[in-house]
Write an enzyme that holds these catalytic residues in place. Structure first.
Site, PDB file in Angstrom:
ATOM      1  N   PHE A 133     -32.215  13.169   8.104  1.00  0.00           N
ATOM      2  CA  PHE A 133     -30.766  13.031   8.003  1.00  0.00           C
ATOM      3  C   PHE A 133     -30.475  11.590   7.571  1.00  0.00           C
ATOM      4  O   PHE A 133     -31.049  10.653   8.108  1.00  0.00           O
ATOM      5  CB  PHE A 133     -30.139  13.333   9.367  1.00  0.00           C
ATOM      6  CG  PHE A 133     -28.644  13.436   9.335  1.00  0.00           C
ATOM      7  CD1 PHE A 133     -28.024  14.636   9.032  1.00  0.00           C
ATOM      8  CD2 PHE A 133     -27.855  12.329   9.621  1.00  0.00           C
ATOM      9  CE1 PHE A 133     -26.643  14.729   9.017  1.00  0.00           C
ATOM     10  CE2 PHE A 133     -26.471  12.423   9.595  1.00  0.00           C
ATOM     11  CZ  PHE A 133     -25.859  13.623   9.298  1.00  0.00           C
ATOM     12  N   ASP A 205     -35.581  12.582  17.039  1.00  0.00           N
ATOM     13  CA  ASP A 205     -34.164  12.910  16.962  1.00  0.00           C
ATOM     14  C   ASP A 205     -34.028  14.411  17.226  1.00  0.00           C
ATOM     15  O   ASP A 205     -34.544  15.233  16.458  1.00  0.00           O
ATOM     16  CB  ASP A 205     -33.610  12.535  15.585  1.00  0.00           C
ATOM     17  CG  ASP A 205     -32.096  12.693  15.518  1.00  0.00           C
ATOM     18  OD1 ASP A 205     -31.571  13.606  16.194  1.00  0.00           O
ATOM     19  OD2 ASP A 205     -31.446  11.926  14.791  1.00  0.00           O
ATOM     20  N   TYR A 230     -22.339  17.028  20.002  1.00  0.00           N
ATOM     21  CA  TYR A 230     -21.284  17.920  19.488  1.00  0.00           C
ATOM     22  C   TYR A 230     -21.816  19.109  18.694  1.00  0.00           C
ATOM     23  O   TYR A 230     -21.037  19.858  18.132  1.00  0.00           O
ATOM     24  CB  TYR A 230     -20.267  17.139  18.649  1.00  0.00           C
ATOM     25  CG  TYR A 230     -20.836  16.274  17.537  1.00  0.00           C
ATOM     26  CD1 TYR A 230     -21.249  16.835  16.336  1.00  0.00           C
ATOM     27  CD2 TYR A 230     -20.948  14.895  17.694  1.00  0.00           C
ATOM     28  CE1 TYR A 230     -21.767  16.044  15.322  1.00  0.00           C
ATOM     29  CE2 TYR A 230     -21.461  14.093  16.682  1.00  0.00           C
ATOM     30  CZ  TYR A 230     -21.873  14.670  15.499  1.00  0.00           C
ATOM     31  OH  TYR A 230     -22.389  13.886  14.508  1.00  0.00           O
ATOM     32  N   LYS A 231     -23.143  19.280  18.640  1.00  0.00           N
ATOM     33  CA  LYS A 231     -23.695  20.427  17.906  1.00  0.00           C
ATOM     34  C   LYS A 231     -23.948  21.572  18.903  1.00  0.00           C
ATOM     35  O   LYS A 231     -23.009  22.132  19.434  1.00  0.00           O
ATOM     36  CB  LYS A 231     -24.942  19.988  17.140  1.00  0.00           C
ATOM     37  CG  LYS A 231     -24.554  19.012  16.011  1.00  0.00           C
ATOM     38  CD  LYS A 231     -25.730  18.370  15.306  1.00  0.00           C
ATOM     39  CE  LYS A 231     -25.211  17.451  14.199  1.00  0.00           C
ATOM     40  NZ  LYS A 231     -26.227  16.504  13.717  1.00  0.00           N
ATOM     41  N   ARG A 377     -26.075  26.676   4.384  1.00  0.00           N
ATOM     42  CA  ARG A 377     -26.719  26.528   5.695  1.00  0.00           C
ATOM     43  C   ARG A 377     -25.937  27.338   6.719  1.00  0.00           C
ATOM     44  O   ARG A 377     -24.721  27.171   6.858  1.00  0.00           O
ATOM     45  CB  ARG A 377     -26.725  25.042   6.059  1.00  0.00           C
ATOM     46  CG  ARG A 377     -27.540  24.696   7.256  1.00  0.00           C
ATOM     47  CD  ARG A 377     -27.595  23.194   7.455  1.00  0.00           C
ATOM     48  NE  ARG A 377     -26.296  22.662   7.889  1.00  0.00           N
ATOM     49  CZ  ARG A 377     -26.161  21.518   8.562  1.00  0.00           C
ATOM     50  NH1 ARG A 377     -27.211  20.784   8.861  1.00  0.00           N
ATOM     51  NH2 ARG A 377     -24.959  21.100   8.926  1.00  0.00           N
TER      52      ARG A 377
HETATM   53  C1  LIG Z   1     -25.819  15.305  13.267  1.00  0.00           C
HETATM   54  C2  LIG Z   1     -26.900  14.303  13.170  1.00  0.00           C
HETATM   55  C3  LIG Z   1     -26.628  12.957  13.366  1.00  0.00           C
HETATM   56  C4  LIG Z   1     -25.210  12.527  13.611  1.00  0.00           C
HETATM   57  O1  LIG Z   1     -25.056  11.167  13.821  1.00  0.00           O
HETATM   58  P1  LIG Z   1     -23.653  10.606  14.300  1.00  0.00           P
HETATM   59  O2  LIG Z   1     -23.926   9.202  14.601  1.00  0.00           O
HETATM   60  O3  LIG Z   1     -23.240  11.419  15.489  1.00  0.00           O
HETATM   61  O4  LIG Z   1     -22.674  10.804  13.193  1.00  0.00           O
HETATM   62  C5  LIG Z   1     -27.682  12.067  13.308  1.00  0.00           C
HETATM   63  N1  LIG Z   1     -28.943  12.485  13.056  1.00  0.00           N
HETATM   64  C6  LIG Z   1     -29.226  13.789  12.854  1.00  0.00           C
HETATM   65  C7  LIG Z   1     -30.634  14.219  12.609  1.00  0.00           C
HETATM   66  C8  LIG Z   1     -28.214  14.731  12.892  1.00  0.00           C
HETATM   67  O5  LIG Z   1     -28.486  16.016  12.675  1.00  0.00           O
END
Ligand SMILES: *Cc1c(COP(=O)(O)O)cnc(C)c1O
Length: 416
Positions: A133, A205, A230-231, A377
């Site tokens: 990401f 992560d 939040y996921k 997705r």
């Molecule tokens: C959703 C996600 C994030 C989100 O980061 P924020 O700081 O909350 O915007 C980070 N890393 C991964 C792998 C994600 O899927």
């Protein structure tokens, strides 16, 4: 009856059988999803549970409104980051006292990676997946530049080999447990073990894992981890992220941003920073309390739904969705592994007009998202989805492509 009708009938029978078999883990009643919507974006923003607005209203009206600043004590606001962390802990296989909640995933990753580099001084490289990401790549690149380190890029399956060649140089391996594009689930135990053989630390992560896939952080000796609130944890938009610091590292854990919430005696108002004992030292400043307490309420979902049960339901749903798409929409190429052991909790397909396909599906009530390059997705937050809805998603995709509806959407919205 056409051959297509036979296929659809057979899939419908199968969906009904599977929904019966998994009835005990169906939690759709707890959620407020709009009638007729198939919500396949819980890996971007988890859905709302019915009881959460009333909990939040109480926090706002009574706690904030009437009890005011005393709420930090009487309503346990001060201890909420570690208390909520301990509620997330069983979902990721951590014993209590190792998880803390607050700040965004990006900030949590910066903090944990910065602390990890201090735990491995003298090593000159960090390993990460170039398909990570983007925010993870940016954090790694930023800290590497600041510390004068080299970033070694490798796909997770190639990391053990890279470590055999360059391991002496590697301070930390930073990877996502599930690829946010393809949904591939990587070998966390094997890669963590390989990092340790090389003398490096493993930082994972868990953004696409927590609340969907059991992890076993303690069991597999993971050093540090972060994940999104939040996921699949359903904490609400911008819900704070969590940080895991294995107990054996806590005494030496020194993140780059040292804030007063992580101080041993925050209200001594001392001029010098001194880290708190335990995982509380991973706190920074005052957390977003409304978001944190919304996440706290959302976690009630897992009180009577062990993460292993979520996983069993998720695998059945994603497997069936992959099969239904394969049968009904063969021109969309499945990029997610069909093998259960290698699949997280979403299903992605490649299509030349994937953005238009996603938008046309949303117009038909099937809400997924689009990710570069060219992927539709479909996130499967198992507690609030059914097999019948998986079939509906595949049927709507067939209808979109049959009618050419995907060609009508060319302009991109800000959030895809
Ligand atoms: C959703 C996600 C994030 C989100 O980061 P924020 O700081 O909350 O915007 C980070 N890393 C991964 C792998 C994600 O899927």
């Amino acid at each position: 009856m056409t051959a297509h009708d036979d296929v659809v009938d057979a899939l419908a029978v199968r969906a009904a059988e599977l929904d019966d078999a998994h009835a005990s883990t169906d939690r759709r009643d707890r959620f407020t999803l709009p009638e007729g919507v198939v919500y396949l974006d819980g890996n971007s923003l988890g859905a709302l549970q019915r009881h959460v607005p009333a909990v939040l209203a109480d926090v706002v009206r009574r706690q904030w409104g009437a009890d005011l600043v005393t709420s930090w004590n009487v309503h346990g606001w001060w201890d909420a980051p570690t208390r909520v962390g301990d509620r997330i802990a069983p979902l990721v296989g951590a014993a209590p006292g190792q998880v803390v909640v607050g700040d965004s995933t990006t900030v949590a990753l910066h903090q944990t990676l910065g602390a990890a580099l201090r735990l491995r001084p003298g090593r000159r490289a960090v390993v990460t997946d170039p398909a990570s990401f983007p925010t993870d790549l940016y954090v790694v690149a930023g800290l590497a530049a600041e510390h004068g380190l080299e970033v070694l890029h490798a796909s997770p399956p190639d990391v053990p080999d890279l470590l055999r060649r360059r391991g002496d140089d590697v301070a930390v391996v930073v990877l996502s447990h599930v690829d946010f594009r393809t949904g591939e689930l990587w070998d966390l135990p094997g890669i963590t073990g390989a990092a340790h053989v090389a003398g490096a630390l493993a930082l994972w992560d868990l953004s696409h894992t927590a609340g969907a896939v059991p992890v076993g952080l303690d069991e597999h000796g993971v050093d540090l981890a972060v994940g999104c609130g939040y996921k699949y944890l359903c904490g609400g938009p911008g819900a704070p992220a969590f940080t895991y610091v294995a107990r054996r590292h806590q005494d030496d854990y020194r993140p780059p941003v040292q804030g007063w919430n992580g101080h041993a005696e925050p209200f001594a108002m001392a001029a010098e920073h001194r880290f708190a004992d335990g995982v509380a030292r991973a706190r920074i400043g005052t957390p977003p309390m409304l978001s944190l307490l919304a996440l706290d309420a959302a976690l009630d979902l897992f009180d009577d739904l062990p993460i292993e049960a979520v996983r069993a339901r998720s695998l059945s749903l994603t497997g069936f969705l992959a099969d239904a798409l394969g049968a009904l929409v063969p021109e969309a190429e499945l990029v997610t592994p069909r093998d259960d052991a290698r699949r997280g909790s979403h299903v992605s397909v490649a299509h030349p007009r994937a953005y238009g396909l996603v938008q046309a599906l949303i117009a038909r009530g099937v809400v997924g998202d689009y990710r570069e390059p060219g992927l539709a997705r479909l996130g499967v937050a198992a507690p609030y989805l059914s097999h019948a809805q998986m079939l509906r998603a595949a049927l709507e995709a067939r209808a979109v492509l049959d009618r050419g509806e995907e060609s009508a959407h060319r302009d991109r919205a800000t959030v895809t």
